[in-house]
Design a protein around this motif. Sequence first.
Motif, PDB file in Angstrom:
ATOM      1  N   TRP A  66      -8.950 -68.057  46.195  1.00  0.00           N
ATOM      2  CA  TRP A  66     -10.432 -67.630  45.824  1.00  0.00           C
ATOM      3  C   TRP A  66     -10.301 -67.532  47.687  1.00  0.00           C
ATOM      4  CZ3 TRP A  66     -14.643 -70.848  42.872  1.00  0.00           C
ATOM      5  CH2 TRP A  66     -14.228 -70.563  41.549  1.00  0.00           C
ATOM      6  N   GLN A  70     -15.285 -69.414  48.848  1.00  0.00           N
ATOM      7  CA  GLN A  70     -15.959 -69.684  47.746  1.00  0.00           C
ATOM      8  C   GLN A  70     -15.431 -71.414  47.287  1.00  0.00           C
ATOM      9  OE1 GLN A  70     -15.430 -65.818  44.840  1.00  0.00           O
ATOM     10  NE2 GLN A  70     -16.505 -64.623  46.833  1.00  0.00           N
ATOM     11  N   THR A 156     -13.907 -57.891  51.196  1.00  0.00           N
ATOM     12  CA  THR A 156     -14.494 -56.880  49.936  1.00  0.00           C
ATOM     13  C   THR A 156     -15.582 -57.964  49.326  1.00  0.00           C
ATOM     14  OG1 THR A 156     -12.720 -58.132  48.255  1.00  0.00           O
ATOM     15  CG2 THR A 156     -12.035 -55.734  49.278  1.00  0.00           C
ATOM     16  N   SER A 157     -16.156 -57.045  48.559  1.00  0.00           N
ATOM     17  CA  SER A 157     -17.780 -57.622  47.594  1.00  0.00           C
ATOM     18  C   SER A 157     -17.017 -59.065  47.132  1.00  0.00           C
ATOM     19  CB  SER A 157     -18.935 -56.573  47.627  1.00  0.00           C
ATOM     20  OG  SER A 157     -17.850 -56.366  46.499  1.00  0.00           O
ATOM     21  N   ARG A 158     -16.040 -58.759  46.676  1.00  0.00           N
ATOM     22  CA  ARG A 158     -15.861 -60.127  45.409  1.00  0.00           C
ATOM     23  C   ARG A 158     -14.714 -60.326  46.205  1.00  0.00           C
ATOM     24  NH1 ARG A 158     -17.384 -58.157  39.832  1.00  0.00           N
ATOM     25  NH2 ARG A 158     -16.214 -56.518  40.915  1.00  0.00           N
ATOM     26  N   LYS A 160     -10.821 -62.543  44.362  1.00  0.00           N
ATOM     27  CA  LYS A 160     -10.413 -63.157  43.281  1.00  0.00           C
ATOM     28  C   LYS A 160     -10.983 -64.556  42.892  1.00  0.00           C
ATOM     29  CE  LYS A 160      -5.440 -62.174  45.530  1.00  0.00           C
ATOM     30  NZ  LYS A 160      -4.434 -63.608  46.107  1.00  0.00           N
ATOM     31  N   HIS A 162     -12.261 -61.624  41.210  1.00  0.00           N
ATOM     32  CA  HIS A 162     -12.495 -60.307  40.566  1.00  0.00           C
ATOM     33  C   HIS A 162     -11.081 -59.567  41.338  1.00  0.00           C
ATOM     34  CE1 HIS A 162     -16.559 -61.603  39.705  1.00  0.00           C
ATOM     35  NE2 HIS A 162     -16.275 -62.402  40.998  1.00  0.00           N
ATOM     36  N   ASP A 164     -11.766 -56.185  42.965  1.00  0.00           N
ATOM     37  CA  ASP A 164     -12.039 -55.892  44.082  1.00  0.00           C
ATOM     38  C   ASP A 164     -11.124 -55.905  46.129  1.00  0.00           C
ATOM     39  OD1 ASP A 164     -14.315 -56.618  42.771  1.00  0.00           O
ATOM     40  OD2 ASP A 164     -15.597 -55.658  44.179  1.00  0.00           O
TER      41      ASP A 164
END
Length: 206
Positions: A66, A70, A156-158, A160, A162, A164
């Motif tokens: 992550w 986050q 990126t916008s999201r 892991k 995710h 992206d």
Amino acid sequence: MNRALIVKEKQKELTRLSNGDFDAFLYDCDGTLADNMEGHKASYRAAALIYGFELNDAIIDELAGWPIIQVAEEIRKRYGVPFKPEEYAQLKNTLYEDAFIQDTKPIDFVVAHLKAHAGKVRIGVVSGGGRVSVSRTLQQLGITSLVEVLVCAGETSRGKPHPDPFLYAAKQLRVDPSRCLVFEDGNPGVQAAVAAGMQWIRIDQV
């Protein structure tokens, strides 16, 4: 069996597992290329103590991959401590870079695998760490010049789990995601690889 032989055997097995028609290998950094998770855990714990609580660092294994901010937000939620996640993340990064990054060691068989395949397939590193920390880690490992694309937290916008970050790496390398093989040590990274339509190898199971 001595260490050199163990590394050689693990590299041989990793090469066997990664044999296939791939255009790119995408490696996670911390815990996959770099044997530095104890340093990261120590810096998370040290930051927690500064904020007045003791952190069970099992959460770092659980959320491996992550983006750090986050992870900080999840720590804030679980412990109910009123800090700003971005400030906790910055403190953790500072503590790690000041006290622990110089102790980074390679996970030898994975680094050897990367070196052996550089120039044969495209090479990318996709990490939940910050670019400064990851770049310094790759420098410590002596592989900076072999990495064609680096994707880090916040790029990126999201992040892991995710897809992206992996999709962004594939796009920069101009490689179809289905022709990428991911090397990961954490569940979120594996989930991200699956979501990106990429094959993967779990390093701690090699």
